[in-house]
Design an enzyme around this catalytic site. Structure first.
Site, PDB file in Angstrom:
ATOM      1  N   LYS A 185      13.766  70.222  46.691  1.00 20.48           N
ATOM      2  CA  LYS A 185      14.606  71.273  47.053  1.00 20.48           C
ATOM      3  C   LYS A 185      14.163  72.347  47.171  1.00 20.48           C
ATOM      4  O   LYS A 185      13.332  73.056  47.232  1.00 20.48           O
ATOM      5  CB  LYS A 185      15.099  71.772  46.110  1.00 20.48           C
ATOM      6  CG  LYS A 185      16.918  72.578  46.498  1.00 20.48           C
ATOM      7  CD  LYS A 185      18.195  72.730  45.530  1.00 20.48           C
ATOM      8  CE  LYS A 185      19.219  73.479  45.783  1.00 20.48           C
ATOM      9  NZ  LYS A 185      19.825  74.537  44.420  1.00 20.48           N
ATOM     10  N   SER A 187      25.166  72.947  45.459  1.00 20.09           N
ATOM     11  CA  SER A 187      23.956  73.177  46.581  1.00 20.09           C
ATOM     12  C   SER A 187      23.056  72.262  46.950  1.00 20.09           C
ATOM     13  O   SER A 187      22.459  72.751  47.856  1.00 20.09           O
ATOM     14  CB  SER A 187      23.232  74.793  46.438  1.00 20.09           C
ATOM     15  OG  SER A 187      22.525  74.956  45.356  1.00 20.09           O
ATOM     16  N   SER A 195      25.067  73.097  40.263  1.00 20.12           N
ATOM     17  CA  SER A 195      24.243  72.597  41.949  1.00 20.12           C
ATOM     18  C   SER A 195      23.303  71.483  41.771  1.00 20.12           C
ATOM     19  O   SER A 195      23.795  70.439  42.850  1.00 20.12           O
ATOM     20  CB  SER A 195      23.109  74.107  41.888  1.00 20.12           C
ATOM     21  OG  SER A 195      24.135  74.993  43.325  1.00 20.12           O
TER      22      SER A 195
HETATM   23  N1  GLN Z   1      28.605  76.389  43.679  1.00 17.28           N
HETATM   24  C1  GLN Z   1      27.941  77.900  42.730  1.00 17.28           C
HETATM   25  C2  GLN Z   1      28.208  78.421  43.776  1.00 17.28           C
HETATM   26  O1  GLN Z   1      28.388  78.992  44.401  1.00 17.28           O
HETATM   27  C3  GLN Z   1      27.020  77.234  42.124  1.00 17.28           C
HETATM   28  C4  GLN Z   1      25.601  76.875  42.918  1.00 17.28           C
HETATM   29  C5  GLN Z   1      24.249  76.950  41.862  1.00 17.28           C
HETATM   30  O2  GLN Z   1      24.815  76.187  41.124  1.00 17.28           O
HETATM   31  N2  GLN Z   1      23.426  76.898  42.400  1.00 17.28           N
HETATM   32  O3  GLN Z   1      27.864  79.763  42.940  1.00 17.28           O
END
Ligand code: GLN
Length: 431
Positions: free
Chosen positions: A37, A112, A136
């Site tokens: 990532k 994400s 994410s």
């Molecule tokens: N969807 C969550 C957020 O927007 C989780 C994101 C993540 O785990 N990086 O913060």
């Protein structure tokens, strides 16, 4: 050292950059192509967090997990697309275009870590690393039909992970099977003195599929309002399959779950507002050519190069931390976090794991959630594990309308082994 040529047919926009020739060494992952990532630092490879503000930034050091991957002989083939600074649940917030879901290219891959999930689901690589602050890894794993593990907090070093919300996030493995997920986890888990929250708890991949006698807690909140009935039905069938193998089901309730989403969004935005202060257009990445005062240049730079969701969260976080509001928001969110942690720990002192859906719905079409609140609500079932620092796995368990559904398995802090074993046990009986 050997080399591997890598030219993926990346029709999903899963990669932000990739190598054509990759060197790899000897070790347990010798020659295995692994995608990383783009918020994980890699020497010689751009690390942008899918943000314009870090365009062209090449880190001078490797993240701890990258050092471990290289030592394991893995071939790090490229960096994957994501929501900008890991803020989002769909990968639509990337400054470099959206990633498509390989199961249906008209739908989001989740986020994400959507690029990592699409790279695995689309057969571009067998394994990838993601990061999980509030879901994410698990959300895109569920949406793309693969396996993803959010490890216990501290189990994997965060050294070299560009911080979004330090107290919540963990780097973790993503792959098509629990076995491969466990293999990758065994490479990246363990102590690192450069991360003050790192635990001395390595993981040895030795999966045990035994489900008999395991106590599985099934909280009613995981099947409540907002969870699509077809998802509930599919998950209940998966849990019944596990019970059919001799596991004991325990019905329970987690009343504090109603505070989880609000607590999460106050804490993560507060930490983000502090962490992202360092992107000033001077030290890293993109520079603004200006003769303006520092204050004006800083403002212009951040206005121009941060996307709207990142700016929204910096503003929200700065507000929650401001004198006069701190007690009302940040402090209250920390109190809720403690309540949630206590309730989860209580259940997990009587059960081996908690099971429920990973996501309340299947992957939806692009643009379907246009307001932030509706988007945030999709995280309801994943954020509690981050607030409480617990390991949580998403394993594919069937489909709804032809799209994959993920079964979430949450364990006690440090019980990543248990969570992986249960996932493996389910995978064995379901296949
Ligand atoms: N969807 C969550 C957020 O927007 C989780 C994101 C993540 O785990 N990086 O913060």
């Amino acid at each position: 050292m050997s080399t591997l040529s890598f030219s993926p047919h990346d029709t999903y926009n899963a990669f932000l950059c990739h190598e054509k020739e990759v060197a790899y060494g000897d070790g347990p992952l010798s020659g295995v192509p692994v995608a990383v990532k783009d918020n994980i630092s890699t020497i010689g490879m751009q690390t942008t967090c899918a943000s314009k503000i870090l365009e062209g930034y090449i880190p001078p050091y490797n993240a701890h997990v990258v050092e471990l991957l290289l030592a394991s002989g893995a071939a790090i083939v490229g960096k994957t697309n994501m929501d900008e600074f890991a803020m989002g649940s769909t990968t639509e917030n990337s400054a470099y275009g959206k990633t498509l879901n390989p199961c249906d290219i008209t739908r989001v891959p989740g986020g994400s870590s959507g690029g990592s999930a699409a790279a695995v689901a689309g057969d571009l690589v067998p394994m990838a690393l993601g990061s999980d602050t509030g879901g994410s890894i698990r959300c895109p794993a569920a949406f793309c039909g693969i396996v993803g593990l959010k490890p216990s907090y501290g189990r994997v070093s965060r050294y070299g992970l560009i911080a979004y919300s330090n107290s919540l996030e963990q780097i973790g493995p993503m792959a098509k099977t629990v076995t491969e997920t466990a293999e990758l986890f065994s490479v990246i888990a363990g102590h690192d003195p450069r991360d003050a929250s790192s635990l001395d708890a390595p993981y040895k991949a030795a999966l045990d599929p035994e489900l008999k006698g395991k106590r599985i807690a099934v909280p009613e909140e995981f099947f409540g309002a907002g969870v699509h009935p077809d998802i509930s039905k599919t998950i209940k069938e998966a849990i019944d399959t596990i019970a059919g193998e001799g596991a004991e089901l325990i019905s329970c309730s987690i009343p504090s779950m109603k505070y989880a989403l609000a607590a999460y969004y106050v804490i993560c935005t507060s930490e983000a507002s502090s962490n992202l202060g360092r992107f000033d257009g001077i030290q890293y990445g993109k520079r603004l050519d200006t003769k303006k005062s520092w204050h004006d240049a800083y403002q212009d730079h951040r206005m121009q190069y941060f996307g709207p969701e990142v700016r929204r969260r910096i503003l929200l976080g700065t507000f929650s931390l401001a004198a006069g509001y701190y007690g009302r928001y940040y402090h209250k969110a920390q109190t809720a976090r403690q309540m949630i942690t206590k309730e989860y720990n209580h259940i997990l002192s009587k059960a081996d794991a908690i099971m429920g859906p990973t996501m309340p719905e299947i992957a939806f079409p692009f643009g379907a959630k246009s307001d932030p609140l509706t988007m945030y609500q999709t995280d309801i079932l994943t954020v509690p594990a981050n607030l409480a620092g617990l390991p949580a796995l998403s394993v594919p368990c069937g489909t709804v309308d032809g799209m994959p559904v993920g079964l979430q398995i949450i364990g006690a802090c440090g019980a990543d082994e248990m969570v992986l074993n249960l996932g493996y046990g389910y995978e064995e009986v379901a296949s």
